[in-house]
Scaffold this motif. Structure first.
Motif, PDB file in Angstrom:
ATOM      1  N   GLN A   1       0.609  -0.830  -0.244  1.00  0.00           N
ATOM      2  CA  GLN A   1      -0.129   0.379  -0.174  1.00  0.00           C
ATOM      3  C   GLN A   1       1.438   0.907  -0.357  1.00  0.00           C
ATOM      4  O   GLN A   1       2.075   1.355   0.516  1.00  0.00           O
ATOM      5  CB  GLN A   1      -0.781   0.006   1.344  1.00  0.00           C
TER       6      GLN A   1
ATOM      7  N   GLU B   1      -3.081   2.147  -4.341  1.00  0.00           N
ATOM      8  CA  GLU B   1      -3.046   3.282  -3.063  1.00  0.00           C
ATOM      9  C   GLU B   1      -4.749   2.005  -2.518  1.00  0.00           C
ATOM     10  O   GLU B   1      -4.715   1.359  -2.184  1.00  0.00           O
ATOM     11  CB  GLU B   1      -4.266   4.086  -4.317  1.00  0.00           C
ATOM     12  N   ARG B   2      -5.113   2.815  -1.316  1.00  0.00           N
ATOM     13  CA  ARG B   2      -5.897   2.345   0.135  1.00  0.00           C
ATOM     14  C   ARG B   2      -6.478   2.375  -1.012  1.00  0.00           C
ATOM     15  O   ARG B   2      -6.979   1.460  -0.313  1.00  0.00           O
ATOM     16  CB  ARG B   2      -6.075   3.902   0.755  1.00  0.00           C
TER      17      ARG B   2
END
Lengths: 214, 422
Positions: free
Chosen positions: B234, B257-258
């Motif tokens: 992440q 990306e988260r």
């Protein structure tokens, strides 16, 4: 439990009361602290963190047994809200293996205690008898996971079992005699001669104390 | 959803760590001579449990209970309670899962007070020894290590950024590889990690996925200092983010990306693309999804096994004598954890590269994952568990519970029917 004088006296007292060795008591104390989250007492909710226990169909009865006043020897009925370490050990002592060095009388006593623990699991209203309702309740819990078994099957299993119990305990019944329920003596009668209490113990491994560096 | 682990800190040390290394060599040689297992399998808790199945045990109880007529329903139902009662109490006393999420209990003390529950005053000599140990570790080793760590991280960031400016080509790859390797080796020295690599011929190749058991973020450094991997993870903020952005300039790591992490298909797609490009580096993944305390291997999430690439399993086992490498993220934050690592004596571990495995025709992803997991557990001397590492934070899934209960009730009703028929 550190090395202070009073703490080791406590341990010795517990050893005497419950019959565990000091190593076992220490192990169990650690386990107790782990379950209680370092609090001095355990509540019912603390048992929710054990994944293996979730799979057990009679989970609620087992947890309840830990708080049952009859098992804790605190009264004839009712449930405690929380238990401390000594209570925890008291319950655990029902599952200690039967010592082979004990004489016949003590063995019988142990056996009775273990069977009484089990009896209390069935007899949820503490009236001293396992009624048909209570028995049905247990069978239903045991079978609770399977959606294909209808309540009727569970009931018929329970009913069949109660009839057997009646015939074993009371012998021939008059046509209008009502069988009130299995008392503890009847319970003992059922298991007479059968060495079932050896299945009711947890074997402790021989734990060496944590040695300091050599 | 498959939580991914990240490539994290970078440290370095050029210091001569010959002392502890020599000690380890001697230990290992000594162990081999005496034919001892250096890392013996973890002994199981405080109670002796029978490894029998549910069915066998119940049959046994019923057999011992029914010395009389066979259709004694009452005894059968009553005796089943014995089994479950005992099992329940056993799990209350000691269960397989919860103890994996806290540090391993050692049988002999390693002079770090943090690993000894029974730390008490025993003798003056021992206390003095311990005090000396504290002095050395905190006042001498720690500053040295921190300095090296600092050097290592800065070198990594600067180095990869510089390499990133070069045009794509073989020279860039060559430089990038060596910058990465050098910085990771500095980090390894900063932790004074003494690593023994076994079977290096099985090291992961391009287009493959490397899977390993996860004990701490240090695993990444340990593996990456011996091989050149593409990291998966992440995107973080802060120092981590800076490092990540710098690294990706030099060579293609896969940072999510988260929001993207939640989308399993997106994750799978990106990983597949990466794997299919043979020029790209092998991916490093920890399928357990969380840190386990290095006594067992827990369930592998099937995401990385569905991709269809060759899997290179790696087993990592830390020697607890010198320091406990397990990161208990609920107890310690990252910085505290690193400080603890840097104030231990050393981190000694063994890394085994296992032969590559591929998914067979009749296997599905879950079975393949379990097969790889067993191989890793066997090699590392760890306990192979089916439980999900996610149990650290969540409860047992209801579906799993129901399966077990179904099994039991099938047995009872089956027996009941048999009896009523006969």
């Amino acid at each position: 439990m550190g090395a202070t004088h009073s703490a080791s006296e406590e341990v010795r007292e517990l050893e005497g009361k419950t019959g565990f060795s000091s190593d076992q008591i220490e192990q169990l104390h650690r386990r107790f602290k782990h379950l209680s989250g370092d609090q001095p007492t355990i509540r019912k909710e603390n048992f929710n963190n054990i994944p293996d226990l979730e799979l057990n169909p009679i989970r609620s009865k087992i947890v309840r047994a830990f708080f049952d006043n009859r098992n804790l020897r605190k009264g004839p009925s009712g449930l405690a809200d929380e238990i401390n370490f000594e209570d925890f050990l008291t319950i655990m002592s029902y599952f200690r293996p039967i010592d082979t060095t004990m004489d016949e009388e003590q063995v019988q006593l142990c056996r009775k205690e273990k069977l009484r623990f089990l009896f209390h699991m069935y007899d949820s209203d503490s009236d001293g008898r396992i009624t048909l309702e209570e028995y049905r309740n247990v069978v239903e819990e045991l079978l609770s996971g399977n959606p294909h078994i209808e309540k009727e099957s569970a009931r018929s299993i329970a009913d069949g079992a109660m009839m057997e119990a009646a015939s074993v305990c009371v012998g021939r019944m008059e046509p209008d005699q009502v069988y009130e329920g299995i008392t503890f003596d009847d319970f003992l009668k059922i298991w007479q001669g059968i060495d079932i209490e050896t299945k009711m113990h947890v074997r402790f491994l021989n734990m060496e104390t944590i040695a300091l560096c050599h | 959803m498959q939580p991914l682990s990240t490539a994290c800190e970078v440290q370095g040390a050029w210091s001569d760590s010959a002392g502890p290394q020599w000690a380890t060599l001697r230990m290992e040689r000594g162990a081999k001579e005496k034919n001892h297992q250096l890392y013996k399998p973890y002994t199981n808790g405080i109670i002796a449990k029978d490894p029998t199945s549910l069915e066998e045990e119940i049959k046994e109880i019923r057999r011992s209970g029914s010395s009389k007529a066979l259709d004694n329903t009452l005894e059968f139902e009553l005796s089943d309670i014995f089994y479950f009662c005992r099992k329940g109490v056993e799990t209350i006393m000691d269960d397989e899962v919860t103890k994996r999420f806290s540090a391993e209990e050692l049988e002999s003390w390693n002079l770090l007070s943090r690993t000894n529950y029974n730390f008490q005053y025993i003798s003056l000599r021992l206390t003095v020894l311990w005090g000396l140990g504290v002095l050395i570790r905190y006042c001498f080793l720690l500053p040295l290590r921190i300095a090296l760590a600092f050097t290592g991280i800065s070198l990594l960031v600067v180095g990869t950024t510089v390499v990133g400016y070069l045009p794509n080509g073989r020279f860039k790859e060559f430089l990038s590889k060596h910058v990465h390797l050098m910085c990771y080796r500095i980090c390894v020295r900063a932790l004074t990690a003494i690593i023994t690599y076994h079977d290096r011929k099985n090291r992961p190749r391009n287009g493959g996925i490397c899977v390993a058991n996860h004990t701490s973020p240090i695993d990444v450094i340990i593996l990456a200092s011996d091989g050149y991997y593409a990291m998966v993870g992440q995107v973080h903020g802060g120092l981590m983010g800076v490092i990540q952005r710098a690294m990706v300039k030099a060579c293609p790591h896969v940072w999510f990306e988260r929001s993207e992490v939640k989308d399993r298909h997106l994750v799978a797609k990106r990983l597949t693309e990466h794997v299919q490009d043979k020029s790209k580096l092998p991916i490093l993944i920890f399928p357990e999804g969380t840190c386990i305390n290095n006594t067992s291997v827990m369930m592998f999430k099937k995401g990385s096994f569905e991709i269809g690439a060759t899997v290179y399993p790696v087993a990592i086992k830390y020697d607890p004598q010198f320091g406990d490498a397990f990161w208990n993220s609920s107890k310690y934050g990252m910085v505290t954890y690193l400080l603890r690592m840097m104030t231990s004596w050393a981190i000694v571990c063994s890394v085994w590269y296992l032969p590559p495995m591929t998914r067979e025709a009749e296997e599905d992803a879950v079975q393949f994952a379990n097969r790889v997991k067993s191989a890793i557990a066997r090699q590392g001397g760890l306990v192979d568990l089916l439980w999900d590492g996610g149990l650290k934070r969540e409860k047992v899934k209801d579906t799993f519970k129901e399966e077990q209960q179904k099994l039991y009730s099938k047995m009872i009703v089956g027996n009941h029917e048999d009896r009523s028929r006969s």
